[in-house]
Scaffold this motif. Structure first.
Motif, PDB file in Angstrom:
ATOM      1  N   ASN A  79       0.844  -1.191   0.000  1.00  0.00           N
ATOM      2  CA  ASN A  79       0.000   0.000   0.000  1.00  0.00           C
ATOM      3  C   ASN A  79       0.879   1.241   0.000  1.00  0.00           C
ATOM      4  O   ASN A  79       1.931   1.268   0.629  1.00  0.00           O
ATOM      5  CB  ASN A  79      -0.900   0.032   1.242  1.00  0.00           C
ATOM      6  CG  ASN A  79      -1.931  -1.070   1.229  1.00  0.00           C
ATOM      7  OD1 ASN A  79      -2.570  -1.326   0.215  1.00  0.00           O
ATOM      8  ND2 ASN A  79      -2.096  -1.743   2.352  1.00  0.00           N
ATOM      9  N   GLU A  81       0.573   5.216   0.986  1.00  0.00           N
ATOM     10  CA  GLU A  81      -0.245   6.228   1.658  1.00  0.00           C
ATOM     11  C   GLU A  81       0.147   7.602   1.142  1.00  0.00           C
ATOM     12  O   GLU A  81       1.326   7.970   1.168  1.00  0.00           O
ATOM     13  CB  GLU A  81      -0.035   6.174   3.176  1.00  0.00           C
ATOM     14  CG  GLU A  81      -0.627   4.955   3.822  1.00  0.00           C
ATOM     15  CD  GLU A  81      -0.449   4.939   5.328  1.00  0.00           C
ATOM     16  OE1 GLU A  81       0.158   5.863   5.897  1.00  0.00           O
ATOM     17  OE2 GLU A  81      -0.925   3.969   5.951  1.00  0.00           O
ATOM     18  N   THR A  92      -5.064   5.479   1.278  1.00  0.00           N
ATOM     19  CA  THR A  92      -4.233   4.306   1.046  1.00  0.00           C
ATOM     20  C   THR A  92      -4.609   3.672  -0.287  1.00  0.00           C
ATOM     21  O   THR A  92      -5.773   3.353  -0.514  1.00  0.00           O
ATOM     22  CB  THR A  92      -4.416   3.283   2.191  1.00  0.00           C
ATOM     23  OG1 THR A  92      -4.070   3.911   3.425  1.00  0.00           O
ATOM     24  CG2 THR A  92      -3.544   2.063   1.981  1.00  0.00           C
TER      25      THR A  92
END
Length: 173
Positions: A79, A81, A92
């Motif tokens: 992921n 962010e 995210t």
């Protein structure tokens, strides 16, 4: 002719060659600031990018890094962010990419093994297909660092400037 005159003539001849040698090298047509905005493609995720002349390989702040196999090949799920430019909220974005290779990075905290993936990135009006090492780097102000391997394709970096261009790659509108 005395030794001092010979040295002086050699020095002058050398100085006269500097402009010729400098102009013979191709100067970059683009000049970027040390921080720019870019898009990760094809997801078109807007990220702040630090152009880091001290790093060889580009890197990215990757959360929840998970290695797995897909069709007999090594992949990684992670992921990214980022702060939404309109709302200011942290968003995210999930990614999955095949692992190109692994690198061993040595630093003050010891050695670290990181996966390297290829990502497309839009900076200015150009798309670059570059390698990024992945690592959870905590709460980073700049989630993407562009290293020298990528910088050689971009152009020059003016450390006194930031955000000199906006991403506007054709086909990613």
């Amino acid at each position: 002719m005395g030794r001092d005159k010979v040295r002086l003539l050699a020095l002058l001849a050398g100085l006269m060659m500097i402009p010729t040698a400098f102009s013979a090298t191709q100067s970059p047509t683009k000049v970027f600031g040390w921080v720019e905005e870019g898009w990760l493609l094809p997801e078109k995720v807007s990220v702040k990018i630090k152009l880091d002349t001290g790093a060889l390989t580009s890197s990215m702040d990757a959360k929840d890094l998970e290695r797995f196999e897909k069709d007999g090949k090594k992949w990684v799920r992670f992921n990214v962010e980022v702060k939404d430019g309109e709302t200011g909220e942290v968003v995210t974005i999930p990614f999955e990419r095949p692992v190109e290779r692994n690198v061993k990075v040595r630093g003050a905290g010891g050695a670290d093994h990181r996966p390297v993936v290829k990502l497309q990135m839009c900076i200015g009006d150009s798309v670059y297909n570059e390698e990024f090492s992945l690592r959870n780097r905590g709460k980073m102000l700049y989630p993407v660092l562009i290293g020298r391997r990528t910088l050689e394709h971009l152009g020059a970096v003016d450390v006194s400037r930031t955000f000199t261009t906006e991403p506007r790659c054709a086909g990613s509108e």
